[in-house]
Design an enzyme around this catalytic site. Structure first.
Site, PDB file in Angstrom:
ATOM      1  NE  ARG A 226      -3.812  -0.583   0.259  1.00  0.00           N
ATOM      2  CZ  ARG A 226      -4.722  -0.555  -0.717  1.00  0.00           C
ATOM      3  NH1 ARG A 226      -4.593  -1.371  -1.749  1.00  0.00           N
ATOM      4  NH2 ARG A 226      -5.722   0.289  -0.667  1.00  0.00           N
ATOM      5  CD  GLU A 255      -2.322   4.113  -6.073  1.00  0.00           C
ATOM      6  OE1 GLU A 255      -3.315   3.579  -6.615  1.00  0.00           O
ATOM      7  OE2 GLU A 255      -1.423   3.466  -5.523  1.00  0.00           O
ATOM      8  CG  HIS A 274      -2.485   0.192  -7.518  1.00  0.00           C
ATOM      9  ND1 HIS A 274      -3.001   0.855  -6.428  1.00  0.00           N
ATOM     10  CD2 HIS A 274      -2.557  -1.134  -7.201  1.00  0.00           C
ATOM     11  CE1 HIS A 274      -3.370  -0.010  -5.496  1.00  0.00           C
ATOM     12  NE2 HIS A 274      -3.108  -1.233  -5.957  1.00  0.00           N
TER      13      HIS A 274
END
Length: 317
Positions: A226, A255, A274
């Protein structure tokens, strides 16, 4: 007269999940971030398909009706956990198992990419420059994987196939897994430090300037866990000062990464959006997993992948 079908509320993302197998077995409704709070009290089940959204945190009802079960189509649950949800009797499940092998393969690819300087080869090719170099041998190096859940264990197993000596660090020590007290000692000896832990109060910002200072100058750091695990400014400084040799981030504090983020230009940093767990067909896998869980729930059978809401992850080895 038969009981009405349960109401399944989906916090949508594009493309939507394929839930055709639930036709007639669930009343499927859809919500976006704006309508979620209004619809939540009327739902029996919430499917958080948009796992990038934090809307559940603000929309979750206090007292009164609320879903009996919440499932998120992600491994992490920090985006939806709030005190009211944690204190409720609502069951929370996650997508444990879908991303393990793809993420492990991605980490192995990053290790090989950095060891063999593939970015340098590509850059020299664009310059039409023939420059012979020597690269690092991966076999015989050491890795420390922080996070002993299914993803961390699969990463460790994959790296061992490359003959990398791998240590796992988890929340509590037991056979084959080190505890937090061993972390500094292990990362000080590691060639590869891989962050694969869930984001909790205990792990937030765990990779800070002090931790990067503990690592050896030849070490590389990878985060596929994370974004909040890493103090990004501290990592940028560690790379600029050559405290460590390189890094790769697939997750970030905020993000998507904005075009003006300084992280794009940090020397020795590989940035990816990601995507480490997202292989072809991954959304179908997530949808099928939820349908199978729904069938268990509707039949009154125990759910799998149940999150410990206080810890913030599914307990296990």
């Amino acid at each position: 007269m038969s009981d009405p079908a349960p109401t399944l509320l989906v916090l949508d993302a594009d493309p939507p999940p394929r839930l055709g197998r639930l036709t007639g077995r669930a009343l499927i409704e859809h919500a976006d971030e704006a309508s979620l709070a209004e619809r939540l009290p009327h739902a029996d089940v919430l499917l958080v398909w948009d796992f990038t959204s934090r809307a559940v945190r603000s929309a979750w009802p206090g007292e009164g009706p609320r879903p009996r079960w919440v499932h998120t189509a992600s491994a992490g649950v920090d985006h939806l956990m709030c005190p009211e949800l944690a204190a409720s009797d609502t069951v929370v499940t996650n997508a444990r198992g879908v991303f393990d092998q793809p993420i492990a393969e991605y980490v192995a690819a990053l290790v090989l990419t950095m060891a063999k300087d593939l970015p340098g080869t590509w850059e020299l090719q664009q310059e039409r420059t023939w420059r012979h170099r020597e690269t690092q041998r991966v076999a015989g190096t050491r890795a420390c994987v922080v996070g002993s859940g299914p993803i961390g264990r699969t990463i460790a197993r994959t790296l061992k196939a490359l003959d990398v000596t791998t240590a796992l660090v988890g929340r509590t020590p037991h056979t084959g897994i080190h505890g937090p007290d061993d972390l500094d000692r292990l990362i000080a000896r590691a060639d590869w430090v891989i962050a694969a832990a869930p984001l909790t109060e205990q792990t937030y910002g765990m990779f800070d300037a002090r931790r990067f200072g503990v690592m050896q100058p030849s070490a590389r750091f990878i985060n596929i866990g994370r974004g909040g695990l890493v103090v990004e400014d501290a990592l940028a400084q560690a790379l600029a000062k050559r405290w460590i040799a390189g890094a790769a981030l697939d997750v970030f504090e905020h993000e998507p990464l904005t075009p003006d983020s300084p992280l794009w230009e940090v020397p020795g940093l590989i940035v990816s959006p990601h995507m480490s767990g997202d292989t072809i067909g991954w959304r179908d896998q997530l949808g099928s997993q939820f349908v199978e869980l729904y069938e268990r729930w509707a039949a009154g059978r125990p759910l799998l992948n149940v999150v410990d809401k206080k810890r913030g992850y599914v307990p296990g080895r």
